[in-house]
Design an enzyme around this catalytic site. Sequence first.
Site, PDB file in Angstrom:
ATOM      1  N   GLY A 142      -7.001 -38.033 -55.640  1.00  8.14           N
ATOM      2  CA  GLY A 142      -5.902 -38.996 -55.647  1.00  8.14           C
ATOM      3  C   GLY A 142      -5.337 -39.149 -57.032  1.00  8.14           C
ATOM      4  O   GLY A 142      -5.348 -38.208 -57.820  1.00  8.14           O
ATOM      5  N   GLU A 159     -11.149 -35.307 -65.752  1.00 12.71           N
ATOM      6  CA  GLU A 159     -11.757 -35.645 -67.031  1.00 12.71           C
ATOM      7  C   GLU A 159     -12.314 -34.396 -67.675  1.00 12.71           C
ATOM      8  O   GLU A 159     -12.767 -33.479 -66.974  1.00 12.71           O
ATOM      9  CB  GLU A 159     -12.922 -36.621 -66.791  1.00 12.71           C
ATOM     10  CG  GLU A 159     -12.494 -38.062 -66.644  1.00 12.71           C
ATOM     11  CD  GLU A 159     -11.795 -38.584 -67.864  1.00 12.71           C
ATOM     12  OE1 GLU A 159     -12.354 -38.449 -68.964  1.00 12.71           O
ATOM     13  OE2 GLU A 159     -10.674 -39.092 -67.730  1.00 12.71           O
ATOM     14  N   TRP A 160     -12.399 -34.385 -68.985  1.00 13.10           N
ATOM     15  CA  TRP A 160     -12.940 -33.247 -69.717  1.00 13.10           C
ATOM     16  C   TRP A 160     -14.364 -32.915 -69.276  1.00 13.10           C
ATOM     17  O   TRP A 160     -14.766 -31.772 -69.288  1.00 13.10           O
ATOM     18  CB  TRP A 160     -12.904 -33.531 -71.218  1.00 13.10           C
ATOM     19  CG  TRP A 160     -13.735 -34.741 -71.578  1.00 13.10           C
ATOM     20  CD1 TRP A 160     -13.351 -36.047 -71.453  1.00 13.10           C
ATOM     21  CD2 TRP A 160     -15.070 -34.744 -72.053  1.00 13.10           C
ATOM     22  NE1 TRP A 160     -14.374 -36.874 -71.834  1.00 13.10           N
ATOM     23  CE2 TRP A 160     -15.440 -36.096 -72.218  1.00 13.10           C
ATOM     24  CE3 TRP A 160     -15.994 -33.749 -72.381  1.00 13.10           C
ATOM     25  CZ2 TRP A 160     -16.696 -36.473 -72.670  1.00 13.10           C
ATOM     26  CZ3 TRP A 160     -17.251 -34.140 -72.841  1.00 13.10           C
ATOM     27  CH2 TRP A 160     -17.590 -35.482 -72.980  1.00 13.10           C
ATOM     28  N   TRP A 187     -16.758 -50.135 -52.752  1.00 14.57           N
ATOM     29  CA  TRP A 187     -15.950 -49.857 -53.945  1.00 14.57           C
ATOM     30  C   TRP A 187     -16.398 -50.844 -55.008  1.00 14.57           C
ATOM     31  O   TRP A 187     -16.043 -52.014 -54.929  1.00 14.57           O
ATOM     32  CB  TRP A 187     -14.456 -49.999 -53.661  1.00 14.57           C
ATOM     33  CG  TRP A 187     -13.640 -49.622 -54.856  1.00 14.57           C
ATOM     34  CD1 TRP A 187     -13.198 -50.446 -55.854  1.00 14.57           C
ATOM     35  CD2 TRP A 187     -13.208 -48.292 -55.214  1.00 14.57           C
ATOM     36  NE1 TRP A 187     -12.525 -49.713 -56.797  1.00 14.57           N
ATOM     37  CE2 TRP A 187     -12.509 -48.403 -56.440  1.00 14.57           C
ATOM     38  CE3 TRP A 187     -13.368 -47.024 -54.626  1.00 14.57           C
ATOM     39  CZ2 TRP A 187     -11.964 -47.283 -57.082  1.00 14.57           C
ATOM     40  CZ3 TRP A 187     -12.817 -45.930 -55.276  1.00 14.57           C
ATOM     41  CH2 TRP A 187     -12.114 -46.080 -56.496  1.00 14.57           C
ATOM     42  N   GLU A 200      -2.473 -43.070 -52.093  1.00  8.18           N
ATOM     43  CA  GLU A 200      -1.949 -44.427 -51.909  1.00  8.18           C
ATOM     44  C   GLU A 200      -0.455 -44.430 -52.200  1.00  8.18           C
ATOM     45  O   GLU A 200      -0.052 -44.520 -53.341  1.00  8.18           O
ATOM     46  CB  GLU A 200      -2.675 -45.397 -52.836  1.00  8.18           C
ATOM     47  CG  GLU A 200      -4.165 -45.409 -52.550  1.00  8.18           C
ATOM     48  CD  GLU A 200      -4.942 -46.309 -53.503  1.00  8.18           C
ATOM     49  OE1 GLU A 200      -4.340 -47.149 -54.185  1.00  8.18           O
ATOM     50  OE2 GLU A 200      -6.151 -46.154 -53.559  1.00  8.18           O
ATOM     51  N   MET A 245      -9.565 -49.915 -47.193  1.00 11.55           N
ATOM     52  CA  MET A 245      -9.583 -50.729 -48.416  1.00 11.55           C
ATOM     53  C   MET A 245      -9.355 -52.206 -48.076  1.00 11.55           C
ATOM     54  O   MET A 245      -8.289 -52.767 -48.335  1.00 11.55           O
ATOM     55  CB  MET A 245      -8.535 -50.205 -49.394  1.00 11.55           C
ATOM     56  CG  MET A 245      -8.906 -48.830 -49.931  1.00 11.55           C
ATOM     57  SD  MET A 245      -7.762 -48.303 -51.206  1.00 11.55           S
ATOM     58  CE  MET A 245      -6.631 -47.375 -50.222  1.00 11.55           C
ATOM     59  N   THR A 246     -10.389 -52.807 -47.499  1.00 14.40           N
ATOM     60  CA  THR A 246     -10.284 -54.208 -47.076  1.00 14.40           C
ATOM     61  C   THR A 246     -10.573 -55.138 -48.258  1.00 14.40           C
ATOM     62  O   THR A 246     -11.543 -55.901 -48.246  1.00 14.40           O
ATOM     63  CB  THR A 246     -11.242 -54.482 -45.902  1.00 14.40           C
ATOM     64  OG1 THR A 246     -12.502 -53.856 -46.190  1.00 14.40           O
ATOM     65  CG2 THR A 246     -10.703 -53.928 -44.610  1.00 14.40           C
ATOM     66  N   TYR A 247      -9.727 -54.992 -49.265  1.00 10.89           N
ATOM     67  CA  TYR A 247      -9.802 -55.845 -50.457  1.00 10.89           C
ATOM     68  C   TYR A 247      -8.436 -55.768 -51.141  1.00 10.89           C
ATOM     69  O   TYR A 247      -7.536 -55.103 -50.622  1.00 10.89           O
ATOM     70  CB  TYR A 247     -10.948 -55.386 -51.383  1.00 10.89           C
ATOM     71  CG  TYR A 247     -11.165 -53.889 -51.443  1.00 10.89           C
ATOM     72  CD1 TYR A 247     -10.308 -53.065 -52.148  1.00 10.89           C
ATOM     73  CD2 TYR A 247     -12.230 -53.294 -50.760  1.00 10.89           C
ATOM     74  CE1 TYR A 247     -10.491 -51.697 -52.194  1.00 10.89           C
ATOM     75  CE2 TYR A 247     -12.428 -51.907 -50.794  1.00 10.89           C
ATOM     76  CZ  TYR A 247     -11.553 -51.116 -51.513  1.00 10.89           C
ATOM     77  OH  TYR A 247     -11.733 -49.757 -51.550  1.00 10.89           O
ATOM     78  N   ASP A 248      -8.294 -56.468 -52.259  1.00 14.31           N
ATOM     79  CA  ASP A 248      -6.981 -56.601 -52.933  1.00 14.31           C
ATOM     80  C   ASP A 248      -5.954 -57.297 -52.037  1.00 14.31           C
ATOM     81  O   ASP A 248      -4.750 -57.077 -52.177  1.00 14.31           O
ATOM     82  CB  ASP A 248      -6.425 -55.231 -53.394  1.00 14.31           C
ATOM     83  CG  ASP A 248      -7.356 -54.527 -54.375  1.00 14.31           C
ATOM     84  OD1 ASP A 248      -8.184 -55.212 -55.006  1.00 14.31           O
ATOM     85  OD2 ASP A 248      -7.262 -53.291 -54.510  1.00 14.31           O
TER      86      ASP A 248
HETATM   87  C1  LIG Z   1       4.004 -47.382 -57.170  1.00 14.72           C
HETATM   88  O1  LIG Z   1       4.600 -46.671 -58.228  1.00 14.72           O
HETATM   89  C2  LIG Z   1       4.656 -47.368 -59.450  1.00 14.72           C
HETATM   90  C3  LIG Z   1       5.437 -46.533 -60.443  1.00 14.72           C
HETATM   91  O2  LIG Z   1       5.220 -45.172 -60.274  1.00 14.72           O
HETATM   92  C4  LIG Z   1       3.245 -47.668 -59.923  1.00 14.72           C
HETATM   93  O3  LIG Z   1       3.260 -48.387 -61.127  1.00 14.72           O
HETATM   94  C5  LIG Z   1       2.516 -48.461 -58.854  1.00 14.72           C
HETATM   95  O4  LIG Z   1       1.180 -48.648 -59.246  1.00 14.72           O
HETATM   96  C6  LIG Z   1       2.570 -47.726 -57.542  1.00 14.72           C
HETATM   97  N1  LIG Z   1       1.982 -48.537 -56.503  1.00 14.72           N
HETATM   98  C7  LIG Z   1       1.035 -48.053 -55.724  1.00 14.72           C
HETATM   99  C8  LIG Z   1       0.538 -48.972 -54.680  1.00 14.72           C
HETATM  100  O5  LIG Z   1       0.596 -46.924 -55.854  1.00 14.72           O
HETATM  101  C1  LIG Z   2     -10.170 -40.949 -64.061  1.00 10.07           C
HETATM  102  O1  LIG Z   2      -9.298 -40.773 -62.972  1.00 10.07           O
HETATM  103  C2  LIG Z   2      -8.103 -41.486 -63.027  1.00 10.07           C
HETATM  104  C3  LIG Z   2      -7.419 -41.296 -61.709  1.00 10.07           C
HETATM  105  O2  LIG Z   2      -6.711 -42.368 -61.328  1.00 10.07           O
HETATM  106  C4  LIG Z   2      -7.275 -41.024 -64.189  1.00 10.07           C
HETATM  107  O3  LIG Z   2      -6.050 -41.725 -64.257  1.00 10.07           O
HETATM  108  C5  LIG Z   2      -8.040 -41.165 -65.477  1.00 10.07           C
HETATM  109  O4  LIG Z   2      -7.367 -40.533 -66.524  1.00 10.07           O
HETATM  110  C6  LIG Z   2      -9.448 -40.589 -65.352  1.00 10.07           C
HETATM  111  N1  LIG Z   2     -10.192 -40.990 -66.515  1.00 10.07           N
HETATM  112  C7  LIG Z   2     -10.270 -42.196 -67.006  1.00 10.07           C
HETATM  113  C8  LIG Z   2     -11.083 -42.354 -68.224  1.00 10.07           C
HETATM  114  O5  LIG Z   2      -9.747 -43.183 -66.516  1.00 10.07           O
END
Ligand SMILES: *[C@@H]1O[C@H](CO)[C@@H](O)[C@H](O)[C@H]1NC(C)=O
Ligand SMILES: *[C@@H]1O[C@H](CO)[C@@H](O)[C@H](O)[C@H]1NC(C)=O
Length: 453
Positions: A96, A69-70, A357, A139, A209-212
């Site tokens: 990530g 982020e900026w 989370w 992930e 990540m014991t959710y979703d």
């Molecule tokens: C897998 O990749 C697709 C396309 O790049 C993305 O939309 C999706 O969120 C990804 N899934 C995970 C679990 O990262």
């Molecule tokens: C925060 O981090 C995520 C990482 O997944 C990124 O995609 C996103 O651009 C960043 N900022 C915002 C406002 O979501």
Amino acid sequence: MFKLTLIAGLLLSLQLAYSTKLVCYFSNWSQYRPGSGRFTPENVDPFLCTHVIYALATISPDNQLTTMEWNDQDMYKKLNSLKNVNPYLKTLLSVGGLYNGINPYINMVATPENRSTFIRSALVFLRDHDFDGLDLAWEFPGQNGSSAEDKQRFAALIKELKQAIKQEAIDNRKTQLLLSIKAGALRPTIDAAYEVPEITSEVDFLSIMTYDYHGSWEKVTGHNSPLFKSSLDQGTHTEHNIDATVSYWISKGAPAEKLLLGFPTYGRTFRLTTSSTGLGAPANGPGDGGPYTRDPGFWSFYEICTFAPGAKVEWITEQSVPYATNGVAWVGYDNQESFAAKVQYLTSMNLGGASVWTLDLDDFGGYFCAQGDYPLVNHLRNSLGFPPKPTTTQPPTTTPDPIASFCAGKPDGLYPNPADVNTYFQCFRGNTYLHRCQPGLVYVDACKCCNWP
Ligand SMILES: *[C@@H]1O[C@H](CO)[C@@H](O)[C@H](O)[C@H]1NC(C)=O
Ligand SMILES: *[C@@H]1O[C@H](CO)[C@@H](O)[C@H](O)[C@H]1NC(C)=O
Ligand SMILES: *[C@@H]1O[C@H](CO)[C@@H](O)[C@H](O)[C@H]1NC(C)=O
């Protein structure tokens, strides 16, 4: 807004002795939520969690750890300044996400040279910004565009990182940086992504990540984060629960004390299509996005607790979690009771603690649920057996009170309380915080700690 001057403190002595971890994430995107949903590092209570993790940073095309982020650098500074208030707080940066739609880990782990570029840049970056560690949030290795060899490469990255972390601490005469992973929960992911004994022996902890486990991508209602399986579960769905995940990690060779159970402060929603409203009821697609988080199928705890007075709350006994319905909307979420049940479970399994989370999805300011600040995470903290946060005196008022004004004009630091040996003062920017030692202990100024009399 949350005021630093009104927060309370953890006991110094207990914090040192207590090995259970309460790790709390917050997200870079929560700063863009409207109104009372907006969350910035000033909203982090420095005494609530043992570790706070900033999500996310990412990896540039030339394999350097970099901001997303900026205003990330400003956010890092604000977060890490909380360690002036609570010197025992640890902060980590989570890496990530995607870079221009591509997962940047794939390129980075591909060769020893690329890994080494990342590792060198990461350690410098963390020290420059005063973080205490790095959290890897890929992930997932071996899935979704990442090749099968990435499982070994991820393990190599972790081994090399740990080696570099040890060397850096020696070279710079500093405490070793922490290393953690945000890791998957389902068997196919674990099998594809992790060399479990190799990686768990190197990292300080893993946030599982014991959710979703269930969400609006399915055609019947199911809970986001059930503790146990339901008698309605069939096939692989019998593994979509916390107990199955933890048992699987342990069976693959993970030491229980490195595993942290993931505690979601959000729920997942469904749109019901018939008059049935129970678990396993027919559904088609997500419920509407919440007014603050604006993501269909997903509601923060503070959006759920204001989920219209007409909502009906039910408890899923087999799974130890609640759901609520109102009209065609169905949400499986967590409340204080389910958090307490999960703490009982993690304690019985001798796990290392809890990983939340996120902070920003709890009612962090106490604006919505009428249960005070951070109703879920505070309850989690208490359930884990952490000592209560000590009371704090108000800043000086017009009629100076000798305690509230104790720190006026004093340098930051710890001071004995002449009126009570079981307590001590912490001065920070002229504000006075009164802390209490554990029962039976007295404050000793020579070590600035609580000790046996
Ligand atoms: C897998 O990749 C697709 C396309 O790049 C993305 O939309 C999706 O969120 C990804 N899934 C995970 C679990 O990262
Ligand atoms: C925060 O981090 C995520 C990482 O997944 C990124 O995609 C996103 O651009 C960043 N900022 C915002 C406002 O979501
Ligand atoms: C290593 O990183 C460079 C970018 O710095 C990239 O061009 C290259 O493809 C990477 N190596 C592999 C084998 O992916």
